[in-house]
Design an enzyme around this catalytic site. Structure first.
Site, PDB file in Angstrom:
ATOM      1  N   GLN A 252     -90.380   7.981   9.252  1.00 11.65           N
ATOM      2  CA  GLN A 252     -91.371   7.376  10.141  1.00 11.65           C
ATOM      3  C   GLN A 252     -92.759   7.344   9.517  1.00 11.65           C
ATOM      4  OE1 GLN A 252     -90.395   5.916  13.241  1.00 11.65           O
ATOM      5  NE2 GLN A 252     -88.518   6.248  12.067  1.00 11.65           N
ATOM      6  N   HIS A 255     -94.090   4.108   7.896  1.00 14.32           N
ATOM      7  CA  HIS A 255     -94.535   2.953   8.671  1.00 14.32           C
ATOM      8  C   HIS A 255     -95.949   2.533   8.301  1.00 14.32           C
ATOM      9  CE1 HIS A 255     -91.663   1.631  11.779  1.00 14.32           C
ATOM     10  NE2 HIS A 255     -91.166   2.858  11.705  1.00 14.32           N
ATOM     11  N   GLU A 320     -94.342   9.031  20.754  1.00 15.36           N
ATOM     12  CA  GLU A 320     -93.467   7.871  20.872  1.00 15.36           C
ATOM     13  C   GLU A 320     -91.998   8.250  20.665  1.00 15.36           C
ATOM     14  OE1 GLU A 320     -93.066   3.500  18.672  1.00 15.36           O
ATOM     15  OE2 GLU A 320     -94.161   5.126  17.707  1.00 15.36           O
ATOM     16  N   HIS A 321     -91.690   8.863  19.529  1.00 11.66           N
ATOM     17  CA  HIS A 321     -90.324   9.275  19.203  1.00 11.66           C
ATOM     18  C   HIS A 321     -90.258  10.794  19.162  1.00 11.66           C
ATOM     19  CE1 HIS A 321     -90.965   5.432  16.880  1.00 11.66           C
ATOM     20  NE2 HIS A 321     -89.886   5.103  17.579  1.00 11.66           N
ATOM     21  N   ASP A 354     -84.944   2.605  15.860  1.00 10.22           N
ATOM     22  CA  ASP A 354     -85.778   1.550  15.279  1.00 10.22           C
ATOM     23  C   ASP A 354     -84.977   0.322  14.908  1.00 10.22           C
ATOM     24  OD1 ASP A 354     -88.118   2.981  15.445  1.00 10.22           O
ATOM     25  OD2 ASP A 354     -88.144   3.604  13.344  1.00 10.22           O
ATOM     26  N   HIS A 414    -107.487  -9.417  61.171  1.00  9.09           N
ATOM     27  CA  HIS A 414    -106.112  -8.935  61.044  1.00  9.09           C
ATOM     28  C   HIS A 414    -105.555  -8.556  62.419  1.00  9.09           C
ATOM     29  CE1 HIS A 414    -107.289  -8.587  56.843  1.00  9.09           C
ATOM     30  NE2 HIS A 414    -106.057  -8.207  56.492  1.00  9.09           N
TER      31      HIS A 414
END
Length: 436
Positions: A252, A255, A320-321, A354, A414
């Site tokens: 990761q 990335h 995230e992961h 992924d 109303h």
């Protein structure tokens, strides 16, 4: 809470273009120009940023067939297999979302429907890596939700059409495909031009400029998420393999130079050996020029006193992961709540999510998992409600309740709507009702 850092992040000024450029100002200018000048501005910025100015940015049916014919058959077969996995999971998600109608009181019917968004734009990045998987995640999922019109945009890579990405866009179900990237693609889809129809929603990752464009356009259109750099966090106990932990962290970290990779472990030995393994593997990893920067700058190894504390610390990161390499990885399903996606046990890795396993890889970053999940079928649906009263007595009773409730809030208009039903169906008298 006892917490020891065997390795701590040392953020410093970034060398990325976005660190020395006023990204919001650049993006705002591009969007404003495309609003005013349409396709002319799209072409101008494509030439400026991507050095790309074809006769037509939109691919014809013949273009697509010719491009796909150039892609190796194994790649085509793999794209189809991955998309089948994504489709299978997305279909299960869609089946879990139900339309319903219930009678809450005699003659009072309330219902819910889930209507797909009409037109969606899918942005599939190029840049450093051609992210074929983003086509699967954004487009297959939208099609399963029932979206009838999908526009796919992907940038050229080094002046060439990314053939495999085009194949992925087409096989996923994109109705129109444009070889067009960056802010100019996002803005064109969001505001609409002569060439690109206006969409209602944009999904897909991108660089800092694409993310900022989506942020500025949010509200005018819907978006999937405010995306930041990819994040990975591994929770490991003494049963974990340091070689595997290091491999998965670096998978990761590659990335981007700002992608944090964190290990939280109950074993000091596992932590120290993982740090050593990362250094060893960086010597042979072909993407080490990126992974070394992110691991060196943003990587952390945290020692926790026990597994419950490790899960608590992991929830604080809200990454995230989150990969769980422990004796009983499914314990995390009960112990943790803040994550984009969990990956349980040594047979499962984040890279599966992924690239191929079928769950969606568009996930919340920068702590957003505290309030949202990732991209899924439901993001492409608008859950709407309807009401119908068929029983006169119940309408009158609701009218009385509405009148009292509205006047408690000083909403006379109303209240009168309620009064009128009480008058019509129960015979109640009100001074303001003077009709014959």
């Amino acid at each position: 809470m006892t917490r020891t850092y065997l390795k701590k992040a040392t953020p410093k000024a970034s060398n990325a273009p976005s660190a020395t450029t006023d990204v919001p100002t650049v993006v705002r200018r591009v969007i404003e120009d495309i609003r005013k000048e349409g396709d002319a501005a799209v072409r101008k910025y494509s030439e400026k940023f991507d050095k790309w100015s074809p006769e037509s940015f939109k691919l014809s049916k013949a273009d697509i067939e010719r491009i796909i014919a150039s892609v190796p058959q194994q790649t085509i077969d793999d794209i189809k297999e991955v998309q089948a996995n994504v489709r299978r999971f997305a279909e299960a998600q869609r089946e879990s979302i139900k339309d319903f109608e219930i009678e809450t009181l005699p003659g009072v019917f309330l219902g819910q429907r889930n209507n797909p968004i009409n037109t969606v734009g899918a942005y599939v990045p190029g840049g450093r890596y051609p992210l074929l998987a983003s086509a699967h995640m954004t487009i297959v999922t939208a099609k399963v939700a029932g979206v009838p019109n999908i526009i796919g945009c992907t940038p050229p890579i080094r002046g060439e059409i990314p053939s495999a990405t085009v194949a992925a866009l087409h096989l996923a179900g994109a109705d129109e495909i444009f070889v067009l990237g960056g802010v100019q693609a996002v803005a064109a889809m969001a505001v609409g031009t002569e060439m690109v129809r206006k969409v209602d929603f944009i999904a897909g990752p991108g660089n800092a400029f694409v993310a900022e464009a989506k942020r500025q356009l949010f509200g005018e259109i819907g978006i999937d998420l405010f995306a930041g750099p990819t994040e990975v966090l591994i929770v490991a106990d003494e049963t974990a393999d340091p070689f595997m932990v290091a491999t998965d962290l670096l998978s990761q970290a590659e990335h981007g130079p700002d992608s944090p990779a964190v290990l939280i472990t109950t074993s000091e030995e596992i932590g120290k050996r993982t740090i050593e393994e990362c250094e060893n593997q960086l010597k042979t990893l072909c993407t080490a020029d990126i992974a070394r920067v992110s691991w060196g700058t943003f990587g952390e190894v945290v020692l926790a006193s026990n597994i419950d504390e490790a899960f608590t610390i992991a929830d604080e990161y809200a990454y995230e992961h989150v990969q769980v390499l422990t004796k009983n990885p499914r314990d995390s399903l009960e112990k943790m709540t803040h994550y984009g996606a969990l990956f349980l046990g040594p047979m499962t890795c984040v890279s599966y999510g992924d690239k191929c396993i079928g769950t969606n890889h568009v996930l919340p970053t920068r702590g957003a998992s505290r309030y949202t999940g990732g991209l899924w079928v439901g993001k492409y649906l608008r859950t709407v409600t309807y009401q119908e009263v068929r029983n006169a007595e119940q309408s009158g009773k609701l009218g009385r309740l509405c009148g009292r409730s509205a006047r408690a809030e000083l909403f006379e208009g109303h209240a009168r709507s309620g009064d009128l039903r009480a008058h019509e169906y129960l015979g109640d008298k009100f001074d303001w009702i003077t009709k014959n």
